[in-house]
Each structure stands twice: as structure tokens, then as C-alpha cells.
Write a protein that holds these residues in place. Structure first.
Motif, mmCIF file in Angstrom:
data_model
loop_
_atom_site.group_PDB
_atom_site.id
_atom_site.type_symbol
_atom_site.label_atom_id
_atom_site.label_comp_id
_atom_site.label_asym_id
_atom_site.label_seq_id
_atom_site.Cartn_x
_atom_site.Cartn_y
_atom_site.Cartn_z
ATOM 1 N N ASP A 166 17.571 5.547 1.017
ATOM 2 C CA ASP A 166 17.037 6.825 0.530
ATOM 3 C C ASP A 166 15.635 6.649 -0.054
ATOM 4 O OD1 ASP A 166 18.269 5.221 -1.428
ATOM 5 O OD2 ASP A 166 18.639 6.915 -2.766
ATOM 6 N N ILE A 167 15.269 5.409 -0.395
ATOM 7 C CA ILE A 167 13.953 5.150 -0.976
ATOM 8 C C ILE A 167 13.003 4.516 0.050
ATOM 9 C CG2 ILE A 167 12.721 3.802 -2.730
ATOM 10 C CD1 ILE A 167 15.120 4.118 -4.561
ATOM 11 N N CYS A 168 13.541 3.678 0.905
ATOM 12 C CA CYS A 168 12.751 2.900 1.881
ATOM 13 C C CYS A 168 11.844 3.801 2.727
ATOM 14 C CB CYS A 168 13.700 2.132 2.794
ATOM 15 S SG CYS A 168 12.880 1.204 4.118
ATOM 16 N N GLY A 169 10.586 3.380 2.873
ATOM 17 C CA GLY A 169 9.644 4.127 3.718
ATOM 18 C C GLY A 169 9.487 3.476 5.081
ATOM 19 N N TYR A 170 10.359 2.537 5.384
ATOM 20 C CA TYR A 170 10.349 1.715 6.609
ATOM 21 C C TYR A 170 8.941 1.361 7.083
ATOM 22 C CZ TYR A 170 10.793 6.527 8.509
ATOM 23 O OH TYR A 170 10.652 7.857 8.763
ATOM 24 N N CYS A 175 7.816 -4.537 -2.117
ATOM 25 C CA CYS A 175 8.085 -3.167 -1.645
ATOM 26 C C CYS A 175 7.246 -2.138 -2.404
ATOM 27 C CB CYS A 175 9.562 -2.828 -1.785
ATOM 28 S SG CYS A 175 9.921 -1.133 -1.261
ATOM 29 N N PRO A 176 6.444 -1.329 -1.683
ATOM 30 C CA PRO A 176 5.598 -0.348 -2.384
ATOM 31 C C PRO A 176 6.404 0.765 -3.052
ATOM 32 C CG PRO A 176 5.405 -0.068 0.008
ATOM 33 C CD PRO A 176 6.211 -1.316 -0.222
ATOM 34 N N LEU A 177 7.655 0.934 -2.647
ATOM 35 C CA LEU A 177 8.456 2.048 -3.163
ATOM 36 C C LEU A 177 9.629 1.607 -4.037
ATOM 37 C CD1 LEU A 177 8.581 4.225 0.099
ATOM 38 C CD2 LEU A 177 7.058 4.497 -1.858
ATOM 39 N N GLY A 178 9.980 0.338 -4.009
ATOM 40 C CA GLY A 178 11.114 -0.127 -4.810
ATOM 41 C C GLY A 178 12.457 0.115 -4.142
ATOM 42 N N CYS A 189 0.806 -1.225 0.000
ATOM 43 C CA CYS A 189 0.000 0.000 0.000
ATOM 44 C C CYS A 189 0.838 1.274 0.000
ATOM 45 C CB CYS A 189 -0.895 0.054 1.242
ATOM 46 S SG CYS A 189 -1.921 -1.410 1.474
ATOM 47 N N ALA A 190 0.279 2.303 -0.641
ATOM 48 C CA ALA A 190 0.868 3.636 -0.582
ATOM 49 C C ALA A 190 -0.276 4.632 -0.481
ATOM 50 C CB ALA A 190 1.712 3.917 -1.825
ATOM 51 N N GLN A 191 -0.043 5.726 0.193
ATOM 52 C CA GLN A 191 -1.110 6.705 0.411
ATOM 53 C C GLN A 191 -0.507 8.102 0.541
ATOM 54 O OE1 GLN A 191 -4.558 6.074 3.320
ATOM 55 N NE2 GLN A 191 -3.150 7.217 4.601
ATOM 56 N N PHE A 235 -6.574 14.001 -9.497
ATOM 57 C CA PHE A 235 -6.288 15.231 -8.741
ATOM 58 C C PHE A 235 -4.993 15.892 -9.210
ATOM 59 C CE2 PHE A 235 -8.368 12.344 -5.517
ATOM 60 C CZ PHE A 235 -9.609 12.975 -5.536
ATOM 61 N N PRO A 236 -4.944 16.302 -10.496
ATOM 62 C CA PRO A 236 -3.675 16.838 -11.018
ATOM 63 C C PRO A 236 -3.175 18.066 -10.257
ATOM 64 C CG PRO A 236 -5.496 17.247 -12.554
ATOM 65 C CD PRO A 236 -6.012 16.314 -11.515
ATOM 66 N N ASN A 237 -4.098 18.791 -9.619
ATOM 67 C CA ASN A 237 -3.669 20.002 -8.912
ATOM 68 C C ASN A 237 -3.568 19.824 -7.396
ATOM 69 O OD1 ASN A 237 -3.609 21.490 -11.369
ATOM 70 N ND2 ASN A 237 -5.848 21.632 -11.271
ATOM 71 N N GLY A 238 -3.824 18.604 -6.930
ATOM 72 C CA GLY A 238 -3.735 18.351 -5.492
ATOM 73 C C GLY A 238 -2.291 18.375 -5.017
ATOM 74 N N LYS A 239 -2.133 18.646 -3.740
ATOM 75 C CA LYS A 239 -0.785 18.667 -3.167
ATOM 76 C C LYS A 239 -0.681 17.618 -2.068
ATOM 77 C CE LYS A 239 -0.375 23.497 -4.275
ATOM 78 N NZ LYS A 239 -1.394 24.531 -4.082
ATOM 79 N N SER A 240 0.452 16.919 -2.056
ATOM 80 C CA SER A 240 0.659 15.893 -1.035
ATOM 81 C C SER A 240 1.379 16.494 0.154
ATOM 82 C CB SER A 240 1.513 14.757 -1.604
ATOM 83 O OG SER A 240 0.836 14.165 -2.676
ATOM 84 N N ILE A 241 0.845 16.229 1.354
ATOM 85 C CA ILE A 241 1.539 16.737 2.539
ATOM 86 C C ILE A 241 2.044 15.597 3.431
ATOM 87 C CG2 ILE A 241 0.464 19.028 2.552
ATOM 88 C CD1 ILE A 241 -1.528 18.020 4.607
ATOM 89 N N GLU A 242 1.802 14.348 2.997
ATOM 90 C CA GLU A 242 2.337 13.219 3.746
ATOM 91 C C GLU A 242 2.329 11.996 2.828
ATOM 92 O OE1 GLU A 242 0.514 12.852 7.592
ATOM 93 O OE2 GLU A 242 1.560 10.989 8.080
ATOM 94 N N LEU A 243 3.388 11.207 2.901
ATOM 95 C CA LEU A 243 3.422 9.916 2.190
ATOM 96 C C LEU A 243 3.393 8.822 3.240
ATOM 97 C CD1 LEU A 243 3.961 7.904 -0.193
ATOM 98 C CD2 LEU A 243 6.401 8.259 0.217
ATOM 99 N N ILE A 244 2.462 7.895 3.060
ATOM 100 C CA ILE A 244 2.304 6.792 4.005
ATOM 101 C C ILE A 244 2.432 5.493 3.214
ATOM 102 C CG2 ILE A 244 0.598 5.647 5.491
ATOM 103 C CD1 ILE A 244 -0.471 8.697 5.865
ATOM 104 N N VAL A 245 3.210 4.557 3.691
ATOM 105 C CA VAL A 245 3.322 3.255 3.030
ATOM 106 C C VAL A 245 3.081 2.157 4.066
ATOM 107 C CG1 VAL A 245 4.756 3.755 1.020
ATOM 108 C CG2 VAL A 245 5.852 3.504 3.240
ATOM 109 N N GLY A 246 2.794 0.965 3.570
ATOM 110 C CA GLY A 246 2.568 -0.118 4.520
ATOM 111 C C GLY A 246 2.091 -1.380 3.854
#
Lengths: 397, 57
Positions: free
Chosen positions: B7-11, B47-50, A180-182, A248-259
Motif C-alpha cells: 500500500d506504500i510501495c511506489g514500485y 526506500c523513498p517512501l518507507g 528520489c521523490a517528485q 509551495f503551500p498552495n500548490g497541488k500535486s497531480i502525480e507522485l514519482i519515485v525512483g
């Protein structure tokens, strides 16, 4: 940190917090360790939860509720949208939480109840005595502590290692994890009371894209794709970036979340001598939605209740802790996991044409109750042919 | 061997959960790999980020 506690809790998420609070409320000596320097961050969650699921554990508090959700839309691969609305308009059905505040609140309540809490404190190995868990080695600020406990709760989440170290296979099969990415996005044109779910093999193979509003023009925009579909050039973030560029081409990201979210069956056994495994660490997350907050709260509390009863009887061996395992499995939550696993197995194999047909069959569902079960039931009613593929599901519906 | 691109890992720990050897470990904000790694490449895929790459020796 003392050398001996009644209960050691590994992990300060919702599962660990509820276990610690429940045990401390009963007067047990409890130590909760969290490897991160702060409770609740980094967020590893889309933050949505059904309204009725929370009230069982904590009264709703605007402090940690970002938005109240009143409806949802399901968007087919061809962009046709189906609206899901409760029969009574204006009644909220769910919340999008602020997990940073929510998780902190739960651990704070555990601390208030008397649990000791330690942050940037990491379990690096179980203490094993006669083949049974007897606590853990904890590292904090360059020091090593041997913390003995009559009961250890493994609440160490998706990246759980504790149960594995103690000899339980917790490996999630590649095809049964959602990667996942968010982005937390601002400046986007959304309905702030509606969650959106986008389906399709082009959009999110073996998963979905979600938009969970957190305020006006603000939302968690995220994706989960099946682990088997992920690889160089087509990872969760690649799909998400494509969706965001289109939507959302004009949206801005203020946080990246992965998991990662497991969508496999839960561990075949969630107890061992002196140990109980809860929440994501036990792979007790919903195979369809990926939701796991309620599951963690519920199993965390139940694990502590079972441990308390076992400690009172002076027997914390596996057999004495089994009521935890059998109780959650036979609970409505456990039954829903079993059913949703079977439904997920069918849905991940559906073509875009079939998904289109299913979503087109209904443009609006007025739900008596806002749940995955009512959604599935309505979809099947409108698509009798689905029953052929879901034959083996009849027993669940 | 497994190369971790910090540098890429989002842990996030997604790789830890699928590692069949238990070779990966998420230590707070960084990921480690130990000698149990068999270079199977499962973590590289998930890995979601590579951030992970199996490097042929």
C-alpha cells in the motif's frame, strides 16, 4: 515472438529503444521486450536535458518538449540565489521533456525501423550456453518463451537484474544511490523558463531539490538524497514534503514519482560474451546531476553499432565487444562521468557554511556554454580555496 | 523477514539496485523478495517512501 533473433533488447527505455532502432535500421532481426504494459510510464525521471545533447539523436519535437529552459538558479542553504544565464539572453539552453511521449516516440521509431516490440513481457532469466548469454526466458501473458539471440542488450534500468543473473555484480552501494521523490505540481508561482536547484544538508543531504518547469504554474518538484542519509522519518518524501510545505503551500500535486539514481562509478566492465549493458543498467548516469537520458541514448546506439560490427565478423565474444566499453569510456561523456564523480565526492562532504560561501562568491554567471563543467570551473575561479579540496581534480579541469 | 508494504510501495526499484543478494525483483507494478534475503536492512533504509520493513522473527 520468434525463437531466434540477431538481437534481443531487454527494456524499452531510451537506451533499449536506440539499440533496437540502430540494429533494425541495419536489417538485423530485433526483439525488444518491456516488462511494463506501456512504454514511458510510470515516469522515473526529472525530465531535464541539455539542448545540444538531444539533437544528435532525434530532431526536437514540440510533442515531447514540455518547456524550453533559458536559465537556471542555484540556491544556497541560506536561500541566497545565484543565476546562471547564457551570454546571449533569450537563447534556450535545455528542455524539460515529457518522457511519457518521448520514450514512446523512440520505441515507435525502433518499431518503424523493423524491430519487434512486446510489452508486459518480462525477462525472467538469461539463457546461458557454455557460460555465455544466448538469449533470455521471456514471460508474457502467462506464457513462457525461450528467446535465443546472438546478442543481448541489457537495458533494464536502475532495477536491472539481467546482467546480475548473468554473473556481473551490478549492486549499487547504499551511499552511492540517490533516493528520489517528485511531485508534478500545478498552481505554483514559478518562472517557467528557469530551472532551480536547492542545495543544503537541511534541504537535501548529499543531493538537491529541483524545480523543473513543465508549463505555466506547472513543474516537476523533486528531490534526491544520498542513500546513506535516508531512513525512517527522514526519507526523500519527508524532505520533499517539508520543502513543498515551505515553498509551495498552495500548490497541488497531480502525480507522485519515485525512483533511484546511481551516482557510483559505472560498472567496471559493460560487456560480456554476447551481451552489452547500457544506460542506467550499466550505472552510466551523471554522478553530479543524476542525468541519464543522453547517456542511455548514446550507449544504446553505440552498443548496437558495436554489435553490428561484431556480428558481421561472426565473433560476439567479450573481446570482440570491448570496443563498446573502451569507446564510451574515452568519449566526452565517459570523461565527464569520471570528472563529475570526483567532484561529487568532494561536494557531498561540504558543510552548509561552505556551500553558502561558494554560492555567495558569485551572484551571476554568464555561461559561454551551459554545462556542469563550465559551472564548476567558474565556481572554482571565484573560490580559489576550493582548489585545495579539489586538488586531485586539477587534471580534469 | 522482509515485509513489503504494497500500500506504500511506489514500485520504483531503488531497493532492487542496492540489494547485495539480488533478492528483490520488481515485477511490473509490484515488488517481490525471495529466500536469498539476509534481512540486512539496506532496502529498508533506501526506500523513498518507507514501504519496506525488516521484521524480527
Amino acid at each position: 515472438m520468434k525463437r531466434q533473433y540477431d538481437m534481443l533488447v531487454i527494456g524499452g527505455g531510451p537506451g533499449g529503444a536506440l539499440a533496437a532502432k540502430t540494429a533494425a535500421d541495419k536489417g538485423l532481426s530485433v526483439c525488444l521486450v518491456e516488462k511494463r504494459p506501456a512504454i514511458g510510464v510510470p515516469v522515473r525521471c526529472a525530465e531535464g536535458i541539455g539542448k545540444e545533447l538531444l539533437t544528435d539523436f532525434i530532431p526536437p519535437d514540440p510533442k515531447w518538449i514540455a518547456t524550453e529552459i533559458e536559465r537556471a538558479e542555484l540556491v544556497a542553504p541560506d536561500d541566497f540565489s545565484m543565476l546562471l544565464e547564457p551570454k546571449m539572453a533569450g537563447s534556450e539552453v535545455g528542455y524539460v521533456l515529457d518522457r511519457k511521449v518521448f520514450d514512446r516516440e523512440l520505441v515507435w521509431k525502433a518499431a518503424e525501423a523493423g524491430a519487434e516490440t512486446y510489452v508486459k513481457a518480462r525477462a525472467t532469466a538469461p539463457i546461458m550456453r557454455n557460460g555465455a548469454v544466448a538469449g533470455a526466458v521471456i514471460e508474457q501473458h502467462g506464457k513462457t518463451y525461450e528467446v535465443n539471440a546472438k546478442i543481448t542488450i541489457a537495458a533494464d534500468g536502475i532495477e536491472s537484474k539481467f546482467a546480475k543473473w548473468a554473473g556481473i555484480d551490478t549492486t549499487v552501494p547504499l551511499r552511492e544511490i540517490e533516493t528520489c521523490a517528485q511531485y508534478l505540481m500545478t498552481g505554483i508561482d514559478i518562472d517557467a523558463q528557469m530551472t532551480s536547484f536547492y542545495l543544503g544538508n537541511e534541504v537535501a543531504p548529499a543531493g538537491y531539490v529541483w524545480i523543473f518547469p513543465k508549463g505555466k504554474g506547472l513543474a516537476n518538484v523533486g528531490i534526491g538524497i544520498g542513500g546513506g542519509k535516508s531512513g525512517a522519518g527522514h526519507r526523500a518524501k519527508d524532505y520533499l514534503d517539508r520543502f513543498v510545505a515551505r515553498k509551495f503551500p498552495n500548490g497541488k500535486s497531480i502525480e507522485l514519482i519515485v525512483g533511484g539514481v546511481s551516482v557510483c562509478k559505472p560498472l567496471s566492465c559493460t560487456v560480456a560474451d554476447n551481451m552489452l549493458i547500457v544506460g542506467d543498467a550499466a550505472r552510466i548516469s551523471d554522478p553530479i546531476t543524476g542525468g541519464g537520458i543522453y547517456n542511455a541514448l548514446y550507449t544504446g546506439r553505440l552498443a548496437a553499432e558495436t554489435a553490428i560490427a561484431a556480428l558481421e565478423k561472426g565473433d560476439t565474444r567479450k573481446a570482440a565487444l570491448m570496443p563498446y566499453d573502451t569507446t564510451w569510456r574515452s568519449s566526452p561523456m565517459g570523461k565527464a562521468l569520471e570528472r563529475n564523480y570526483a567532484v561529487k565526492e568532494v561536494f557531498v562532504g561540504l558543510s552548509d557554511e561552505k556551500l553558502n560561501a561558494i554560492v555567495h562568491s558569485i551572484s551571476k554567471i554568464n555561461l559561454e556554454e551551459f554545462s556542469t563543467l563550465t559551472l564548476i570551473t567558474e565556481l572554482i575561479k571565484a573560490n580559489p580555496s576550493l582548489l585545495l579540496e579539489l586538488k586531485h581534480l586539477k587534471a580534469f579541469l | 523477514m522482509l515485509n513489503i508494504r504494497r500500500d506504500i510501495c511506489g514500485y520504483c526499484g531503488a531497493c532492487v539496485s542496492v540489494c547485495p543478494e539480488g533478492a528483490l525483483e520488481l515485477v511490473d507494478a509490484f515488488l517481490t523478495v525471495d529466500t536469498a534475503c539476509i534481512n540486512c536492512g539496506i532496502c529498508e533504509k533506501v526506500c523513498p517512501l518507507g514501504a519496506l520493513e525488516v521484521v524480527k522473527e
